[in-house]
Design an enzyme around this catalytic site. Structure first.
Site, mmCIF file in Angstrom:
data_model
loop_
_atom_site.group_PDB
_atom_site.id
_atom_site.type_symbol
_atom_site.label_atom_id
_atom_site.label_comp_id
_atom_site.label_asym_id
_atom_site.label_seq_id
_atom_site.Cartn_x
_atom_site.Cartn_y
_atom_site.Cartn_z
ATOM 1 N N ASP A 95 -26.791 -10.629 24.329
ATOM 2 C CA ASP A 95 -25.344 -10.905 25.159
ATOM 3 C C ASP A 95 -25.966 -12.478 26.032
ATOM 4 O O ASP A 95 -27.036 -12.997 26.773
ATOM 5 C CB ASP A 95 -25.458 -10.082 26.695
ATOM 6 C CG ASP A 95 -25.168 -9.067 26.046
ATOM 7 O OD1 ASP A 95 -23.921 -8.897 25.989
ATOM 8 O OD2 ASP A 95 -25.771 -8.142 26.761
ATOM 9 N N ASP A 107 -31.437 -16.506 26.941
ATOM 10 C CA ASP A 107 -30.888 -17.716 27.745
ATOM 11 C C ASP A 107 -30.524 -17.467 28.881
ATOM 12 O O ASP A 107 -30.427 -18.448 29.827
ATOM 13 C CB ASP A 107 -29.192 -17.199 27.171
ATOM 14 C CG ASP A 107 -28.912 -15.881 28.256
ATOM 15 O OD1 ASP A 107 -29.509 -15.056 26.993
ATOM 16 O OD2 ASP A 107 -28.024 -16.191 28.735
ATOM 17 N N ASP A 112 -33.191 -12.318 22.180
ATOM 18 C CA ASP A 112 -31.513 -11.409 23.366
ATOM 19 C C ASP A 112 -30.441 -11.370 22.653
ATOM 20 O O ASP A 112 -30.562 -12.505 21.329
ATOM 21 C CB ASP A 112 -32.389 -12.335 24.813
ATOM 22 C CG ASP A 112 -30.678 -12.218 25.659
ATOM 23 O OD1 ASP A 112 -31.056 -11.262 25.879
ATOM 24 O OD2 ASP A 112 -30.521 -12.652 25.707
#
Length: 221
Positions: free
Chosen positions: A16, A177, A14
């Protein structure tokens, strides 16, 4: 090497909240867009909890906050277009690379693993952000939230990546995240690894039960 990498040949990251902290730039663009509509600013703290489902959903959440209820479609489209314009002018000047990211990417690439990026951020913003940190050449394929008809938590982007490189999902790892990353990875048959420092709507990422959790991506290598 972290044991989660045993027999792994492809790693999808991922962006961001995993590789970069982009909220400061996102918040500036969100607030500028709200201001154009005569609405109050949201601020960085709120935006941090809204990131993760793509830019359209980000602006829907911002408008819901600013006007006290869900926006109609016309307003949402206007606000989203304004956001894309503002963010496109400066997508990275306040964005920073998280500690351990560069070391992780360098080491994984040196070991011959295929590295890919699967994010819900619009594709147009990916390369400028990666390039400013000199990590754009680490990734063999990048997918944005608008690259396919589905985005995370749908497994389609991850299955696309695995098929593109002719790898079975069991030989692939999703690193992210948020619960959306874990859900997408699990549904695609990938192993999942999470970091706790990113954006997960205020929820502990441990609650999503990834296969592994590290405080820094440097722990992978």
């Amino acid at each position: 090497m972290h044991p989660i990498l045993n027999d792994i040949r492809l790693v999808s990251f991922d962006l961001d909240g995993t590789l970069v902290d982009s909220v400061p730039d996102l918040a500036v663009a969100v607030d500028a867009s709200l201001g154009e509509l005569g609405l109050p600013a949201a601020g960085e703290v709120r935006v941090r909890d809204w990131v993760g489902n793509g830019s359209l959903k980000l602006m829907e959440r911002a408008l819901t906050f600013a006007q006290g209820g869900p926006p109609d479609r016309e307003l949402l489209v206007r606000a989203h277009e304004a956001f894309l314009e503002h963010y496109g002018r400066d997508p990275g000047s306040r964005t920073c690379l998280y500690p351990g990211v560069r070391e992780c990417l360098d080491a994984l690439r040196a070991r011959g693993l295929t590295l890919t990026l699967v994010t819900n951020k619009p594709f147009a913003f990916i390369r400028p952000i990666l390039a400013q940190f000199g990590i754009d050449q680490h990734f063999s394929l990048c997918l944005g939230g608008d690259s396919l008809s589905q985005k995370k938590p749908d497994p389609a982007p991850l299955l696309h990546v695995a098929a593109h490189f002719d790898q079975p999902p069991g030989a692939c790892l999703m690193v992210g995240d948020s619960r959306h990353d874990v859900a997408a990875g699990r549904a695609a048959g990938f192993r999942t690894l999470a970091v706790p420092y990113g954006y997960n709507h205020g929820e502990p990422i441990r609650d999503s039960q990834p296969d592994a959790l590290v405080d820094s991506l440097a722990e992978l290598v």
